[in-house]
Write an enzyme that holds these catalytic residues in place. Structure first.
Site, PDB file in Angstrom:
ATOM      1  N   GLY A 215       0.593  -0.890  -0.176  1.00  6.18           N
ATOM      2  CA  GLY A 215       0.008  -0.281   0.036  1.00  6.18           C
ATOM      3  C   GLY A 215       0.756   1.615   0.136  1.00  6.18           C
ATOM      4  O   GLY A 215       0.789   2.285  -0.413  1.00  6.18           O
TER       5      GLY A 215
ATOM      6  N   ASP B 175      -0.023   0.050  13.161  1.00  7.10           N
ATOM      7  CA  ASP B 175       0.309  -1.107  13.260  1.00  7.10           C
ATOM      8  C   ASP B 175       0.857  -2.522  13.600  1.00  7.10           C
ATOM      9  O   ASP B 175       1.067  -3.826  13.787  1.00  7.10           O
ATOM     10  CB  ASP B 175       1.587  -1.281  11.788  1.00  7.10           C
ATOM     11  CG  ASP B 175       1.371  -0.354  10.196  1.00  7.10           C
ATOM     12  OD1 ASP B 175      -0.143  -0.408  10.183  1.00  7.10           O
ATOM     13  OD2 ASP B 175       2.448  -0.290   9.221  1.00  7.10           O
TER      14      ASP B 175
HETATM   15  C1  S3P Z   1       2.789   3.751   6.262  1.00 14.61           C
HETATM   16  C2  S3P Z   1       1.721   3.710   6.835  1.00 14.61           C
HETATM   17  C3  S3P Z   1       0.595   4.030   7.504  1.00 14.61           C
HETATM   18  C4  S3P Z   1       0.255   1.668   7.759  1.00 14.61           C
HETATM   19  C5  S3P Z   1       1.392   1.334   6.969  1.00 14.61           C
HETATM   20  C6  S3P Z   1       2.808   1.945   6.339  1.00 14.61           C
HETATM   21  C7  S3P Z   1       3.293   4.850   5.473  1.00 14.61           C
HETATM   22  O1  S3P Z   1      -0.796   3.508   6.576  1.00 14.61           O
HETATM   23  O2  S3P Z   1      -0.411   1.323   8.518  1.00 14.61           O
HETATM   24  O3  S3P Z   1       1.842   0.331   7.572  1.00 14.61           O
HETATM   25  O4  S3P Z   1       4.834   4.255   5.151  1.00 14.61           O
HETATM   26  O5  S3P Z   1       3.285   6.006   4.877  1.00 14.61           O
HETATM   27  P1  S3P Z   1      -1.480   4.142   6.187  1.00 14.61           P
HETATM   28  O6  S3P Z   1      -1.114   5.904   5.981  1.00 14.61           O
HETATM   29  O7  S3P Z   1      -2.934   4.213   5.508  1.00 14.61           O
HETATM   30  O8  S3P Z   1      -2.729   4.690   8.000  1.00 14.61           O
END
Ligand code: S3P
Length: 425
Positions: free
Chosen positions: A91, A312
């Site tokens: 993601g 997380d």
């Molecule tokens: C992350 C942000 C978080 C986290 C992901 C890594 C990042 O997600 O859960 O594992 O590196 O910016 P969200 O921004 O969707 O909360």
């Protein structure tokens, strides 16, 4: 992977590089002038996907055992890839890269695995398209695959409905290409690695309360980066050391950025024996060695502005709560439903199958500690954090725990099982 009850975890371990910081170091290195070197880079599948994406856009990235070297080509040096960008399970790759790609002068399609392609992307499409970008969901379902047509980016202010560093970062990164300053206000402050690292690369980034603002730079300049150990990976051994009888574990050089350290505060609130030493700084990111010892724990309430600082870690905090006396309530954590899996359902259902007293709520869970857990056979839906959490559950349960898709730990912690074994000897 099969696991059974263990007694006594002992030792000092180093923790692999922070996933969020590793992603950003490659991305910013690629669009900086000059060379960026990265030590303690996380060689997990997610960060390797980021490297592959930038290689496909003409960036030379060398990888050795010691470090990653990114030969940046400047803000306008990326070239159109000749294939779909494969973002795998990541993601962070998807959302941050979308911000960068929004301001290029070529079109790109990006797509990932089944889990990634079912995660919400409207959250970045809405603000980026409002900035002048042209991003469409190819299946018209608000998810990847995404078609990103490079566009002219306008200065923008975004009031984000979610406390998400990925959304904030996507907007700030598009703002690098804006015709004036771009700012994001969040409901609660999420991890600020983008702001800190862009600043170290020479950009003017201002942070005030819940608002971050970027002034488009003429250029970014390559840096030498030492990535701190990932507190989200240390979390499994922090919890393992606290709940496994007769244990003491020290983790070296772990990132303790205040936008990421909610787990430490929760452990302290639950009565844990946890100490920080050698407090230091790695390129603006605070670090420390963390030592934990087996502890008598009590329940706590977790909600509000602390949630983004431990988002997380909630799966493994749920396990911790099973070993605490009394009730633990986790609320305001609805974001867990749109992570690599629906982490509220997957955690609660499987903790219950192990014999725990756990109830899912709309925005979190309620756990009463003190029940003896028993091993189960479990498919983690390829969610690395679920696999690692239930592995630590397995070494504190009767019977045998069988994690069917344990290889998914490669996403963020390829050496997880070797490290666990080392602590058992
Ligand atoms: C992350 C942000 C978080 C986290 C992901 C890594 C990042 O997600 O859960 O594992 O590196 O910016 P969200 O921004 O969707 O909360």
């Amino acid at each position: 992977m099969k696991l059974t009850r263990t007694k006594g975890l002992h030792g000092t371990i180093s923790i692999p590089g922070d996933k969020s910081i590793s992603h950003r170091s490659v991305m910013f290195g690629a669009i900086a002038d000059g060379t960026t070197t990265i030590r303690n880079f996380l060689m997990g599948a997610d960060c390797l996907a980021t490297i592959d994406c930038f290689r496909s856009m003409g960036i030379n990235i060398e990888v050795t055992d010691e470090m990653v070297t990114v030969h940046g080509k400047g803000l306008h040096g990326l070239t159109k890839p000749d294939k779909i960008l494969d973002v795998g399970n990541s993601g962070t790759t998807t959302r941050l890269i979308s911000g960068i790609l929004a301001g290029q002068d070529f079109d790109v399609t990006l797509s990932g695995d089944a889990s990634l392609n079912s995660r919400p992307m409207k959250r970045i499409m809405t603000p980026l398209n409002a900035m002048g970008a042209d991003i469409t969901s190819i299946n018209n379902n608000g998810c990847a695959p995404l078609l990103i047509r490079g566009s002219k980016i306008k200065a923008f202010h975004y009031d984000s409905p979610v406390a998400s560093a990925q959304v904030k970062s996507a907007v700030l990164l598009a703002g690098l290409y804006g015709d004036g300053p771009t700012s994001v206000t969040e409901p609660a402050v999420s991890r600020n690695h983008t702001e800190l690292m862009l600043r170290s690369f020479g950009a003017d980034v201002q942070c005030e309360g819940k608002t971050a603002t970027i002034y488009p730079p003429k250029k970014l300049t390559g840096q030498d980066i030492v990535v701190p150990g990932d507190i989200s990976s240390a979390a499994y051994f922090i919890v393992a050391g606290l709940i496994t009888p007769d244990s003491e574990i020290t983790m070296k050089h772990v990132g303790i950025n205040p936008t990421r350290d909610g787990l430490i505060k929760v452990c302290e609130a639950m009565g844990a024996d946890i100490t920080l030493s050698n407090v230091n700084d790695s390129g603006g990111e605070p670090t420390a060695d963390i030592t934990v010892r087996t502890s008598n724990l009590h329940g706590t309430e977790i909600g509000g502005e602390i949630i983004p600082t431990l988002i997380d870690e909630i799966p493994v905090i749920a396990l911790l709560a099973c070993f605490a006396e009394g009730e633990t309530v986790i609320k305001n954590a609805e974001e867990l439903k749109v992570k690599e899996s629906n982490r509220i359902d997957l955690m609660v259902n499987n903790l219950k199958r192990m014999g725990a007293d756990a109830v899912a709520t709309d925005d979190g869970m309620i756990i009463h500690g003190g029940k003896t857990l028993t091993g189960i056979s479990l498919n983690c839906k390829y969610d690395h954090r679920i696999a690692m959490t239930f592995s630590i559950a397995g070494i504190n349960a009767d019977g045998e725990m069988d994690i069917e898709d344990a290889e998914c730990v490669d996403v963020s912690y390829p050496d997880f099982y070797e490290t666990l074994e080392k602590l058992q000897n």
